[in-house]
Design a protein around this motif. Structure first.
Motif, PDB file in Angstrom:
ATOM      1  N   SER A   1       0.826  -1.210   0.000  1.00 51.14           N
ATOM      2  CA  SER A   1       0.000   0.000   0.000  1.00 51.14           C
ATOM      3  C   SER A   1       0.861   1.262   0.000  1.00 51.14           C
ATOM      4  O   SER A   1       0.578   2.221  -0.718  1.00 51.14           O
ATOM      5  N   LEU A   2       1.904   1.277   0.823  1.00 56.46           N
ATOM      6  CA  LEU A   2       2.813   2.421   0.796  1.00 56.46           C
ATOM      7  C   LEU A   2       3.445   2.582  -0.584  1.00 56.46           C
ATOM      8  O   LEU A   2       3.628   3.706  -1.072  1.00 56.46           O
ATOM      9  N   LYS A   3       3.767   1.480  -1.221  1.00 55.41           N
ATOM     10  CA  LYS A   3       4.380   1.511  -2.553  1.00 55.41           C
ATOM     11  C   LYS A   3       3.369   1.874  -3.654  1.00 55.41           C
ATOM     12  O   LYS A   3       3.756   2.026  -4.810  1.00 55.41           O
ATOM     13  N   ASN A   4       2.093   1.964  -3.279  1.00 60.51           N
ATOM     14  CA  ASN A   4       1.032   2.269  -4.249  1.00 60.51           C
ATOM     15  C   ASN A   4       0.957   1.210  -5.349  1.00 60.51           C
ATOM     16  O   ASN A   4       0.609   1.506  -6.504  1.00 60.51           O
ATOM     17  N   MET A   5       1.290  -0.023  -4.991  1.00 60.50           N
ATOM     18  CA  MET A   5       1.318  -1.089  -5.994  1.00 60.50           C
ATOM     19  C   MET A   5      -0.053  -1.390  -6.590  1.00 60.50           C
ATOM     20  O   MET A   5      -0.154  -1.775  -7.760  1.00 60.50           O
ATOM     21  N   TRP A   6      -1.099  -1.240  -5.776  1.00 63.70           N
ATOM     22  CA  TRP A   6      -2.442  -1.566  -6.271  1.00 63.70           C
ATOM     23  C   TRP A   6      -2.797  -0.677  -7.467  1.00 63.70           C
ATOM     24  O   TRP A   6      -3.217  -1.167  -8.510  1.00 63.70           O
ATOM     25  N   GLN A   7      -2.623   0.626  -7.312  1.00 60.76           N
ATOM     26  CA  GLN A   7      -2.945   1.553  -8.395  1.00 60.76           C
ATOM     27  C   GLN A   7      -1.987   1.367  -9.564  1.00 60.76           C
ATOM     28  O   GLN A   7      -2.395   1.373 -10.734  1.00 60.76           O
ATOM     29  N   LEU A   8      -0.706   1.217  -9.260  1.00 65.12           N
ATOM     30  CA  LEU A   8       0.282   1.083 -10.332  1.00 65.12           C
ATOM     31  C   LEU A   8       0.042  -0.179 -11.156  1.00 65.12           C
ATOM     32  O   LEU A   8       0.251  -0.181 -12.374  1.00 65.12           O
ATOM     33  N   SER A   9      -0.425  -1.239 -10.523  1.00 60.75           N
ATOM     34  CA  SER A   9      -0.743  -2.465 -11.254  1.00 60.75           C
ATOM     35  C   SER A   9      -1.876  -2.220 -12.252  1.00 60.75           C
ATOM     36  O   SER A   9      -1.804  -2.652 -13.409  1.00 60.75           O
ATOM     37  N   GLN A  10      -2.912  -1.507 -11.787  1.00 61.88           N
ATOM     38  CA  GLN A  10      -4.028  -1.202 -12.682  1.00 61.88           C
ATOM     39  C   GLN A  10      -3.590  -0.278 -13.815  1.00 61.88           C
ATOM     40  O   GLN A  10      -4.006  -0.427 -14.961  1.00 61.88           O
ATOM     41  N   THR A  11      -2.734   0.684 -13.485  1.00 62.08           N
ATOM     42  CA  THR A  11      -2.247   1.623 -14.500  1.00 62.08           C
ATOM     43  C   THR A  11      -1.479   0.908 -15.599  1.00 62.08           C
ATOM     44  O   THR A  11      -1.697   1.135 -16.792  1.00 62.08           O
ATOM     45  N   THR A  12      -0.583   0.013 -15.201  1.00 60.40           N
ATOM     46  CA  THR A  12       0.219  -0.684 -16.200  1.00 60.40           C
ATOM     47  C   THR A  12      -0.624  -1.675 -17.004  1.00 60.40           C
ATOM     48  O   THR A  12      -0.371  -1.882 -18.198  1.00 60.40           O
ATOM     49  N   ARG A  13      -1.618  -2.278 -16.365  1.00 56.61           N
ATOM     50  CA  ARG A  13      -2.519  -3.163 -17.111  1.00 56.61           C
ATOM     51  C   ARG A  13      -3.261  -2.392 -18.206  1.00 56.61           C
ATOM     52  O   ARG A  13      -3.596  -2.946 -19.250  1.00 56.61           O
ATOM     53  N   GLY A  14      -3.543  -1.122 -17.912  1.00 55.75           N
ATOM     54  CA  GLY A  14      -4.278  -0.307 -18.871  1.00 55.75           C
ATOM     55  C   GLY A  14      -3.388   0.343 -19.921  1.00 55.75           C
ATOM     56  O   GLY A  14      -3.869   1.165 -20.708  1.00 55.75           O
ATOM     57  N   GLY A  15      -2.109   0.002 -19.952  1.00 48.12           N
ATOM     58  CA  GLY A  15      -1.209   0.530 -20.954  1.00 48.12           C
ATOM     59  C   GLY A  15      -0.336   1.668 -20.473  1.00 48.12           C
ATOM     60  O   GLY A  15       0.529   2.149 -21.204  1.00 48.12           O
ATOM     61  N   GLY A  16      -0.560   2.137 -19.242  1.00 53.58           N
ATOM     62  CA  GLY A  16       0.236   3.227 -18.703  1.00 53.58           C
ATOM     63  C   GLY A  16       1.547   2.737 -18.123  1.00 53.58           C
ATOM     64  O   GLY A  16       1.898   1.552 -18.206  1.00 53.58           O
ATOM     65  N   TRP A  17       2.271   3.656 -17.487  1.00 49.05           N
ATOM     66  CA  TRP A  17       3.551   3.253 -16.912  1.00 49.05           C
ATOM     67  C   TRP A  17       3.875   4.043 -15.647  1.00 49.05           C
ATOM     68  O   TRP A  17       3.986   3.464 -14.569  1.00 49.05           O
ATOM     69  N   ASN A  18       3.992   5.343 -15.727  1.00 44.81           N
ATOM     70  CA  ASN A  18       4.497   6.114 -14.595  1.00 44.81           C
ATOM     71  C   ASN A  18       3.411   6.769 -13.743  1.00 44.81           C
ATOM     72  O   ASN A  18       3.718   7.234 -12.641  1.00 44.81           O
ATOM     73  N   ALA A  19       2.198   6.831 -14.206  1.00 50.54           N
ATOM     74  CA  ALA A  19       1.149   7.530 -13.466  1.00 50.54           C
ATOM     75  C   ALA A  19       0.941   6.884 -12.100  1.00 50.54           C
ATOM     76  O   ALA A  19       0.663   5.690 -12.000  1.00 50.54           O
ATOM     77  N   GLY A  20       1.090   7.667 -11.059  1.00 49.01           N
ATOM     78  CA  GLY A  20       0.913   7.157  -9.696  1.00 49.01           C
ATOM     79  C   GLY A  20       2.208   6.943  -8.949  1.00 49.01           C
ATOM     80  O   GLY A  20       2.209   6.728  -7.735  1.00 49.01           O
ATOM     81  N   LYS A  21       3.359   7.012  -9.672  1.00 48.87           N
ATOM     82  CA  LYS A  21       4.641   6.788  -8.992  1.00 48.87           C
ATOM     83  C   LYS A  21       4.951   7.875  -7.966  1.00 48.87           C
ATOM     84  O   LYS A  21       5.662   7.639  -6.992  1.00 48.87           O
ATOM     85  N   GLU A  22       4.371   9.061  -8.180  1.00 49.51           N
ATOM     86  CA  GLU A  22       4.634  10.159  -7.243  1.00 49.51           C
ATOM     87  C   GLU A  22       4.030   9.892  -5.871  1.00 49.51           C
ATOM     88  O   GLU A  22       4.406  10.541  -4.889  1.00 49.51           O
TER      89      GLU A  22
END
Length: 331
Positions: A123-144
């Protein structure tokens, strides 16, 4: 006469908690008598299996060990409960007869603590959101929004078996650990290397709050609207204890504001309704009560029960012993 060990759970539960290596260990200790009847053990079955036993091993589905059952086993030394709470099996007659009771909350708590640590990191790493972002074709959104388990404050609510192990795991990281537990002494807090504080202070200060309190009347909906409002913006709430400890309507309100992030392994009731907001809110991770022991992890509880029998026979201290005076504050 050798040692007799009565295995009271139904065969389906026995298969969950014991494997071949466990049966060999038990048979090396003494005579093992197993319940062979399917379904929740009925009093007559319990009487038959427990007759003349020195030790009894119970688990999920076992009913209370009442006087008429205990009358069949006057030499019973201890009951090892290969599950969590002993409230479903304990009766006053056990204490009156000096029969010792051991709970599997310790090994269960290890699994809970490990799960809570995993939820903390992901959760601290924001992995949940980042996983969804990358599945949708994104990459860096949410890393901040990524935070490391470093120089953050983790609040632990309840320092029982699970809470203590979670604390021990956290001490591998450079974090501040605050604990709210009305039973914990200052000396115990010092020994654990934590800061003991009142609940309001823990909630207002912590970046992560992990609930490890027992489900007792005093903790019912402890996390109500006012207490949830004390939590910092972007704080993470983890509940691997019991759903009843959180006012779920109040938590939904906070989650809808986007102010908090929640990881819930437990709800009240379980499962939540198919259309419950917990299932769809993007800032809520919901898992199906898997924190304690699942599949191969359940065997840990069976081994613990066997080890407790060995400890009694060796004259050693029971690691999971439950005393009568503890019953009011245990889950």
């Amino acid at each position: 006469m050798g040692v007799k060990i009565a295995i009271l759970p139904e065969p389906r539960i026995q298969e969950r908690i014991f494997d071949d290596s466990h049966w060999k260990q038990l048979e090396a200790i003494g005579t093992v008598v197993r319940n062979v009847k399917e379904g929740s053990p009925q009093p007559e079955t319990l009487k038959e299996v427990i007759a003349g036993a020195d030790f009894a091993i119970t688990s999920w589905g076992c009913s209370k060990l009442t006087q008429d059952i205990l009358d069949r086993t006057p030499g019973l030394k201890a009951v090892m409960h290969a599950a969590g709470t002993v409230k479903g099996i304990v009766t006053p007659e056990l204490w009156e007869r000096g029969i010792r009771v051991s709970s599997g909350n310790g090994p269960l708590g290890r699994g809970v603590a490990e799960t809570a640590l995993g939820l903390t990191i992901t959760s601290l790493k924001n992995m949940w959101q980042l996983s969804q972002t990358t599945r949708g074709g994104g990459w860096n959104a949410g890393k901040e929004r990524i935070r490391e388990l470093y120089q953050v404050t983790v609040g632990v609510i309840g320092a029982g078996q699970a809470g203590k192990h979670y604390i021990r795991l956290l001490r591998n990281f450079e974090v501040t650990i605050m604990v709210y537990d009305p039973i914990m002494t200052d000396a115990q807090a010092t020994e654990l290397g934590v800061i003991k504080a009142e609940l309001a202070q823990v909630l207002a200060t912590s970046d992560v709050v992990s609930i490890h309190a027992p489900s007792i009347p005093e903790t019912y909906k402890m996390f109500d609207r006012d207490r949830l409002a004390l939590m910092k913006d972007d704080a993470i709430l983890i509940n691997t204890a019991r759903g009843s400890i959180v006012d779920e309507d109040a938590l939904v309100e906070e989650l809808r504001k986007g102010r908090l992030f929640a990881c819930l392994d437990v709800t009240d009731p379980e499962p939540p309704a198919p259309d419950h907001p917990f299932r769809s809110l993007p800032n809520c991770i919901l898992t199906p009560h898997i924190a304690g022991a699942v599949n191969n992890g359940i065997k840990r509880i069976g081994q613990f029960a066997i080890d407790e029998v060995k400890r009694v026979l060796a004259g050693e201290k029971l690691q999971g012993e439950v005393k009568e005076e503890q019953m009011s504050v245990l889950a």
